[in-house]
Design a protein around this motif. Sequence first.
Motif, PDB file in Angstrom:
ATOM      1  N   ALA A  73       0.844  -1.195   0.000  1.00 31.32           N
ATOM      2  CA  ALA A  73       0.000   0.000   0.000  1.00 31.32           C
ATOM      3  C   ALA A  73       0.874   1.239   0.000  1.00 31.32           C
ATOM      4  N   LYS A  74       0.264   2.353  -0.336  1.00 30.26           N
ATOM      5  CA  LYS A  74       0.987   3.632  -0.297  1.00 30.26           C
ATOM      6  C   LYS A  74       0.105   4.700   0.322  1.00 30.26           C
ATOM      7  N   TRP A  75       0.711   5.519   1.140  1.00 29.79           N
ATOM      8  CA  TRP A  75       0.037   6.670   1.755  1.00 29.79           C
ATOM      9  C   TRP A  75       0.990   7.838   1.593  1.00 29.79           C
ATOM     10  N   ARG A  76       0.565   8.833   0.837  1.00 27.83           N
ATOM     11  CA  ARG A  76       1.440   9.983   0.584  1.00 27.83           C
ATOM     12  C   ARG A  76       0.920  11.195   1.327  1.00 27.83           C
ATOM     13  N   THR A  77       1.758  11.685   2.247  1.00 22.02           N
ATOM     14  CA  THR A  77       1.436  12.961   2.859  1.00 22.02           C
ATOM     15  C   THR A  77       2.556  13.928   2.503  1.00 22.02           C
ATOM     16  N   VAL A  78       2.342  15.219   2.686  1.00 24.79           N
ATOM     17  CA  VAL A  78       3.386  16.160   2.285  1.00 24.79           C
ATOM     18  C   VAL A  78       3.759  17.105   3.418  1.00 24.79           C
ATOM     19  N   VAL A  79       4.996  17.591   3.330  1.00 21.90           N
ATOM     20  CA  VAL A  79       5.488  18.613   4.238  1.00 21.90           C
ATOM     21  C   VAL A  79       6.022  19.730   3.349  1.00 21.90           C
ATOM     22  N   SER A  80       5.617  20.959   3.642  1.00 22.72           N
ATOM     23  CA  SER A  80       6.044  22.096   2.828  1.00 22.72           C
ATOM     24  C   SER A  80       7.095  22.892   3.585  1.00 22.72           C
ATOM     25  N   ILE A  81       8.222  23.173   2.942  1.00 23.60           N
ATOM     26  CA  ILE A  81       9.277  23.941   3.617  1.00 23.60           C
ATOM     27  C   ILE A  81       8.948  25.446   3.656  1.00 23.60           C
ATOM     28  N   PRO A  82       8.522  26.047   2.528  1.00 23.42           N
ATOM     29  CA  PRO A  82       8.228  27.484   2.602  1.00 23.42           C
ATOM     30  C   PRO A  82       7.128  27.813   3.614  1.00 23.42           C
ATOM     31  N   ASN A  83       6.185  26.944   3.821  1.00 26.14           N
ATOM     32  CA  ASN A  83       5.094  27.218   4.766  1.00 26.14           C
ATOM     33  C   ASN A  83       5.428  26.822   6.193  1.00 26.14           C
ATOM     34  N   GLY A  84       6.635  26.557   6.490  1.00 20.37           N
ATOM     35  CA  GLY A  84       6.971  26.165   7.870  1.00 20.37           C
ATOM     36  C   GLY A  84       8.224  25.339   7.907  1.00 20.37           C
ATOM     37  N   PRO A  85       8.125  24.031   7.979  1.00 23.55           N
ATOM     38  CA  PRO A  85       6.889  23.351   8.377  1.00 23.55           C
ATOM     39  C   PRO A  85       6.641  23.577   9.858  1.00 23.55           C
ATOM     40  N   SER A  86       5.376  23.679  10.231  1.00 30.01           N
ATOM     41  CA  SER A  86       5.065  23.860  11.651  1.00 30.01           C
ATOM     42  C   SER A  86       5.231  22.532  12.381  1.00 30.01           C
ATOM     43  N   ALA A  87       5.470  22.609  13.683  1.00 28.36           N
ATOM     44  CA  ALA A  87       5.585  21.377  14.487  1.00 28.36           C
ATOM     45  C   ALA A  87       4.290  20.577  14.378  1.00 28.36           C
ATOM     46  N   LEU A  88       3.160  21.294  14.319  1.00 29.02           N
ATOM     47  CA  LEU A  88       1.856  20.625  14.208  1.00 29.02           C
ATOM     48  C   LEU A  88       1.759  19.803  12.926  1.00 29.02           C
ATOM     49  N   ALA A  89       2.174  20.400  11.803  1.00 29.91           N
ATOM     50  CA  ALA A  89       2.062  19.703  10.510  1.00 29.91           C
ATOM     51  C   ALA A  89       2.973  18.479  10.475  1.00 29.91           C
ATOM     52  N   VAL A  90       4.166  18.585  11.046  1.00 32.53           N
ATOM     53  CA  VAL A  90       5.092  17.457  11.039  1.00 32.53           C
ATOM     54  C   VAL A  90       4.544  16.324  11.911  1.00 32.53           C
ATOM     55  N   LYS A  91       4.017  16.687  13.069  1.00 31.85           N
ATOM     56  CA  LYS A  91       3.474  15.661  13.969  1.00 31.85           C
ATOM     57  C   LYS A  91       2.279  14.959  13.337  1.00 31.85           C
ATOM     58  N   GLU A  92       1.408  15.727  12.721  1.00 29.64           N
ATOM     59  CA  GLU A  92       0.221  15.149  12.077  1.00 29.64           C
ATOM     60  C   GLU A  92       0.635  14.210  10.938  1.00 29.64           C
ATOM     61  N   ALA A  93       1.603  14.653  10.143  1.00 28.57           N
ATOM     62  CA  ALA A  93       2.069  13.822   9.022  1.00 28.57           C
ATOM     63  C   ALA A  93       2.631  12.499   9.547  1.00 28.57           C
ATOM     64  N   ALA A  94       3.459  12.583  10.580  1.00 24.40           N
ATOM     65  CA  ALA A  94       4.134  11.392  11.121  1.00 24.40           C
ATOM     66  C   ALA A  94       3.123  10.451  11.776  1.00 24.40           C
ATOM     67  N   TRP A  95       2.194  11.019  12.539  1.00 28.47           N
ATOM     68  CA  TRP A  95       1.191  10.195  13.214  1.00 28.47           C
ATOM     69  C   TRP A  95       0.291   9.480  12.204  1.00 28.47           C
ATOM     70  N   GLY A  96      -0.151  10.206  11.188  1.00 30.74           N
ATOM     71  CA  GLY A  96      -1.022   9.608  10.161  1.00 30.74           C
ATOM     72  C   GLY A  96      -0.319   8.462   9.451  1.00 30.74           C
ATOM     73  N   LEU A  97       0.942   8.657   9.100  1.00 30.48           N
ATOM     74  CA  LEU A  97       1.709   7.599   8.431  1.00 30.48           C
ATOM     75  C   LEU A  97       1.829   6.366   9.320  1.00 30.48           C
ATOM     76  N   ALA A  98       2.054   6.595  10.610  1.00 36.49           N
ATOM     77  CA  ALA A  98       2.246   5.471  11.533  1.00 36.49           C
ATOM     78  C   ALA A  98       0.942   4.693  11.738  1.00 36.49           C
ATOM     79  N   ARG A  99      -0.190   5.394  11.874  1.00 38.82           N
ATOM     80  CA  ARG A  99      -1.475   4.688  12.018  1.00 38.82           C
ATOM     81  C   ARG A  99      -1.758   3.864  10.760  1.00 38.82           C
ATOM     82  N   TYR A 100      -1.544   4.493   9.606  1.00 42.41           N
ATOM     83  CA  TYR A 100      -1.763   3.808   8.322  1.00 42.41           C
ATOM     84  C   TYR A 100      -0.868   2.572   8.215  1.00 42.41           C
TER      85      TYR A 100
END
Length: 337
Positions: free
Chosen positions: A141-168
């Motif tokens: 399976a594949k789950w693609r999430t993104v992190v944007s450098i110009p928009n931050g990345p905020s700690a919130l966005a990184v945590k959400e990305a990492a948590w979502g990937l781990a649950r998946y």
Amino acid sequence: LSVKASSYADELVKTAKSIASPGRGILAMDESNATCGKRLDSIGLENTEANRQAYRTLLVSAPGLGQYVSGAILFEETLYQSTSDGKKMVDVLVEQNIMPGIKVDKGLVPLAGSNNESWCQGLDGLATRSAAYYQQGARFAKWRTVVSIPNGPSALAVKEAAWGLARYASISQDNGLVPIVEPEILLDGEHGIDRTFEVANKVWAEVFYYLTENNVMFEGILLKPSMVTPGAECRDRASPQQVAGYTLRLLRQRIPPAVPGIMFLSGGQSEVEATLNLNAMNQAPNPWHVSFSYARALQNTCLKTWGGRPENVQAAQETLLLRAKSNSLAQLGKYTE
Ligand code: 13P
């Protein structure tokens, strides 16, 4: 490890190893209907199911593709679809010794409370869908999430990305699918390569922290990272040797050797650039299989050559095979221009 995942443990390890086999990588052909529509539009075709089917038929039936490609990531429509001449797409892949995979995320939406960043949807109902995809022949399976450098990345966005990937990842293993873990660090921006390295280092640290918290078995996952490059709008460009140096340093610092395969995305690099960068990373032995999971860098010329014309199918397949073979050589560190 959950009880159910452990019943699949041996199979997950076998699947991951077979995808990460020498000289082979992944064909990403899992464009959503909207993205596939953009690709078809670029060659003047309407975004109909028949046109998507004709294009995907061309890809999966390219003769000899399995010599260079060990897995193909499909969009849900393709997993359940037949080729234009009535064979199941999945069966055509298996006959070519290519493992069928499935994109399971439901795409990106704005992340409230962040700096205009996004998060990836798709956990609701994922266990049920994953079981059905396995029944249908998918093995990864594949789950693609993104992190944007110009928009931050905020700690919130990184945590959400990492948590979502781990649950998946945990849910996938529970249902017999090897999860490809893909936090894409977007190329957009003027930042230099050191900034990309710093962000990627933080992102992978969190991803592995939450993978561990969720009892994910590292021997049964694959990673799909972005290469460490300067931002697309940065004036300082990097050579393949520099990209390889930064990227391998990142992997060594953050990725346990138990992970069998690192399958890079191409992220808007040109076809040849993506091959040269992969080749540079394979000039010395690595603890993991370092390979490709390209969409655009395998398909761009193929799509243009086809142009929607039946008489061009063979020529288009030959261009796909040329890219696949070049990246196969690059996986072995033996590509020459
Ligand atoms: P690109 O290789 O075109 O970046 O696409 C790979 C992919 O599947 C992104 O999720």
